[in-house]
Scaffold this motif. Structure first.
Motif, PDB file in Angstrom:
ATOM      1  N   CYS A 140       6.439 -60.030 -35.358  1.00  0.00           N
ATOM      2  CA  CYS A 140       5.973 -60.892 -34.496  1.00  0.00           C
ATOM      3  C   CYS A 140       4.617 -61.571 -35.046  1.00  0.00           C
ATOM      4  CB  CYS A 140       5.475 -59.965 -33.179  1.00  0.00           C
ATOM      5  SG  CYS A 140       4.344 -60.871 -31.917  1.00  0.00           S
ATOM      6  N   ASP A 141       4.521 -62.796 -34.809  1.00  0.00           N
ATOM      7  CA  ASP A 141       3.499 -63.448 -35.530  1.00  0.00           C
ATOM      8  C   ASP A 141       2.631 -64.269 -34.365  1.00  0.00           C
ATOM      9  OD1 ASP A 141       5.319 -65.398 -35.419  1.00  0.00           O
ATOM     10  OD2 ASP A 141       4.532 -66.549 -37.050  1.00  0.00           O
ATOM     11  N   ILE A 142       3.161 -64.412 -33.397  1.00  0.00           N
ATOM     12  CA  ILE A 142       2.346 -65.354 -32.266  1.00  0.00           C
ATOM     13  C   ILE A 142       2.645 -64.330 -30.979  1.00  0.00           C
ATOM     14  CG2 ILE A 142       2.666 -67.344 -30.709  1.00  0.00           C
ATOM     15  CD1 ILE A 142       3.547 -68.691 -33.236  1.00  0.00           C
ATOM     16  N   VAL A 143       1.481 -64.438 -30.159  1.00  0.00           N
ATOM     17  CA  VAL A 143       1.375 -63.597 -28.766  1.00  0.00           C
ATOM     18  C   VAL A 143       1.033 -64.740 -27.843  1.00  0.00           C
ATOM     19  CG1 VAL A 143       0.578 -61.738 -27.613  1.00  0.00           C
ATOM     20  CG2 VAL A 143       1.053 -61.322 -29.809  1.00  0.00           C
ATOM     21  N   THR A 144       1.846 -64.703 -26.709  1.00  0.00           N
ATOM     22  CA  THR A 144       1.248 -65.750 -25.570  1.00  0.00           C
ATOM     23  C   THR A 144       1.077 -64.852 -24.303  1.00  0.00           C
ATOM     24  OG1 THR A 144       2.589 -67.510 -26.825  1.00  0.00           O
ATOM     25  CG2 THR A 144       2.001 -67.394 -24.289  1.00  0.00           C
ATOM     26  N   ALA A 145       0.006 -64.690 -23.984  1.00  0.00           N
ATOM     27  CA  ALA A 145      -0.564 -64.014 -22.764  1.00  0.00           C
ATOM     28  C   ALA A 145      -0.425 -64.935 -21.470  1.00  0.00           C
ATOM     29  CB  ALA A 145      -1.775 -63.338 -22.863  1.00  0.00           C
ATOM     30  N   VAL A 146       0.096 -64.509 -20.475  1.00  0.00           N
ATOM     31  CA  VAL A 146       0.626 -65.187 -19.066  1.00  0.00           C
ATOM     32  C   VAL A 146      -0.129 -64.482 -18.133  1.00  0.00           C
ATOM     33  CG1 VAL A 146       2.223 -66.221 -17.649  1.00  0.00           C
ATOM     34  CG2 VAL A 146       2.883 -65.938 -19.958  1.00  0.00           C
ATOM     35  N   MET A 147      -0.856 -65.311 -17.266  1.00  0.00           N
ATOM     36  CA  MET A 147      -1.679 -64.784 -15.988  1.00  0.00           C
ATOM     37  C   MET A 147      -1.189 -66.038 -14.933  1.00  0.00           C
ATOM     38  SD  MET A 147      -5.439 -63.388 -14.953  1.00  0.00           S
ATOM     39  CE  MET A 147      -5.393 -62.215 -16.094  1.00  0.00           C
ATOM     40  N   GLY A 148      -0.973 -65.468 -13.538  1.00  0.00           N
ATOM     41  CA  GLY A 148      -0.736 -66.394 -12.558  1.00  0.00           C
ATOM     42  C   GLY A 148      -2.084 -66.513 -11.737  1.00  0.00           C
ATOM     43  N   LEU A 149      -2.386 -67.562 -11.594  1.00  0.00           N
ATOM     44  CA  LEU A 149      -3.763 -67.943 -10.783  1.00  0.00           C
ATOM     45  C   LEU A 149      -3.922 -67.568  -9.400  1.00  0.00           C
ATOM     46  CD1 LEU A 149      -5.034 -71.294 -12.595  1.00  0.00           C
ATOM     47  CD2 LEU A 149      -5.671 -68.629 -13.126  1.00  0.00           C
ATOM     48  N   THR A 150      -2.678 -67.077  -8.989  1.00  0.00           N
ATOM     49  CA  THR A 150      -2.477 -66.886  -7.548  1.00  0.00           C
ATOM     50  C   THR A 150      -3.191 -65.241  -7.489  1.00  0.00           C
ATOM     51  OG1 THR A 150      -0.358 -65.808  -7.823  1.00  0.00           O
ATOM     52  CG2 THR A 150      -0.302 -68.045  -6.645  1.00  0.00           C
ATOM     53  N   ALA A 151      -3.441 -64.716  -8.438  1.00  0.00           N
ATOM     54  CA  ALA A 151      -4.015 -63.322  -8.356  1.00  0.00           C
ATOM     55  C   ALA A 151      -5.660 -63.391  -7.909  1.00  0.00           C
ATOM     56  CB  ALA A 151      -3.966 -62.620  -9.616  1.00  0.00           C
ATOM     57  N   ILE A 152      -6.268 -64.583  -8.450  1.00  0.00           N
ATOM     58  CA  ILE A 152      -7.534 -64.657  -8.418  1.00  0.00           C
ATOM     59  C   ILE A 152      -7.953 -64.667  -6.764  1.00  0.00           C
ATOM     60  CG2 ILE A 152      -9.542 -65.963  -8.627  1.00  0.00           C
ATOM     61  CD1 ILE A 152      -8.244 -65.053 -11.222  1.00  0.00           C
ATOM     62  N   GLY A 153      -9.030 -63.866  -6.430  1.00  0.00           N
ATOM     63  CA  GLY A 153      -9.473 -63.716  -5.220  1.00  0.00           C
ATOM     64  C   GLY A 153      -8.915 -62.866  -4.100  1.00  0.00           C
ATOM     65  N   LYS A 154      -7.865 -61.959  -4.897  1.00  0.00           N
ATOM     66  CA  LYS A 154      -7.243 -61.109  -3.882  1.00  0.00           C
ATOM     67  C   LYS A 154      -7.297 -59.670  -4.252  1.00  0.00           C
ATOM     68  CE  LYS A 154      -3.390 -64.225  -3.040  1.00  0.00           C
ATOM     69  NZ  LYS A 154      -1.871 -64.591  -3.164  1.00  0.00           N
ATOM     70  N   PRO A 155      -7.202 -58.667  -3.747  1.00  0.00           N
ATOM     71  CA  PRO A 155      -7.413 -57.242  -4.227  1.00  0.00           C
ATOM     72  C   PRO A 155      -6.556 -56.985  -5.306  1.00  0.00           C
ATOM     73  CG  PRO A 155      -7.213 -57.340  -1.842  1.00  0.00           C
ATOM     74  CD  PRO A 155      -6.718 -58.669  -2.332  1.00  0.00           C
TER      75      PRO A 155
END
Length: 244
Positions: A140-155
């Motif tokens: 592996c030479d590339i790592v791509t991190a994903v985050m969903g912005l629906t998470a912001i503001g929730k517990p």
């Protein structure tokens, strides 16, 4: 799919996929990782590249004919302009786990691009890796991190997989809300999305940028990441029909 590249370099080129052949890309995080993986594979295969999709954890076995159990099956798919998915079939749940080492090694040599789902998030939009996560192939030479912005503001308890690790490293309770600052910490920290990345090329994909509010949120997060030296940030949004 909507794509907005904030800062790119010759490796990314929007979603023209990493320029030159030979990369092994690992996806980590949550909030659209599997959907992104298959869109990346489809786009690249459409450009004539031989694309191999696999996992070091678990993924669902595809039902669209893209699963390949042998080298010859993968090559037939490539000749048809499709990507090939490999993995060890699990009898109990119908999922795929890490493929046979010999099969992976042979196909990796033949493929132009290998895309690997390197951890799981159980459909949560945010992920903090646990003790033995993520699992990267040595190539592996590339790592791509994903985050969903629906998470912001929730517990945290509602949106974050790896809740104990999140609580410990963010210094929060499970009922505390995930903030933009928390997202920056997760995406930039060696205990978070950059865990085990080392010297590999690192990208961030902020998914679920479905409206102006989330796009503005994403730009604030991206600006803070830039200040921390993370320059490759891409915004995505998938139509419901496109989601895996």
């Amino acid at each position: 799919m909507q794509i907005d590249s904030i800062i790119t370099d010759p490796v990314w080129q929007g979603f023209q996929l990493y320029g030159e052949p030979g990369h092994v890309v690992s996806l980590v995080g949550g909030g659209g990782k599997t959907t992104l993986m298959y869109h990346m594979a489809s786009l690249s295969a459409g450009e004539g590249k031989k694309v191999l999709v696999t996992t070091t954890t678990h993924i669902r076995k595809p039902t669209d004919g893209t699963y390949a159990g042998t080298v010859s099956e993968a090559e037939r798919l490539w000749k048809k302009g499709k990507y090939a998915v490999i993995g060890t079939q699990e009898e109990k749940n119908g999922k795929l786990s890490m493929p046979d080492a010999a099969l992976l090694a042979e196909l990796r040599k033949k493929a132009d691009l290998v895309i690997v789902e390197a951890d799981g998030a159980k459909m949560f939009p945010c992920k903090v890796p646990r003790e033995k996560e993520p699992v990267f192939l040595p190539e592996c030479d590339i790592v791509t991190a994903v985050m969903g912005l629906t998470a912001i503001g929730k517990p945290l308890s509602e949106v974050c997989f790896g809740i104990e690790e999140a609580k410990k490293n963010l210094g929060k309770t499970e009922n505390a809300v995930l903030t933009e600052a928390d997202a920056v910490k997760i995406l930039s920290s060696l205990w978070g999305s950059r865990k085990n990345v080392g010297e590999r090329i690192y990208y961030v994909v902020l998914n679920q940028c479905d409206d102006a509010r989330r796009k503005a949120m994403g730009r604030r997060i991206a600006q803070r990441l830039f200040e921390l030296g993370i320059y490759n940030v891409v915004f995505t949004a998938f139509d419901p029909k496109e989601r895996y």
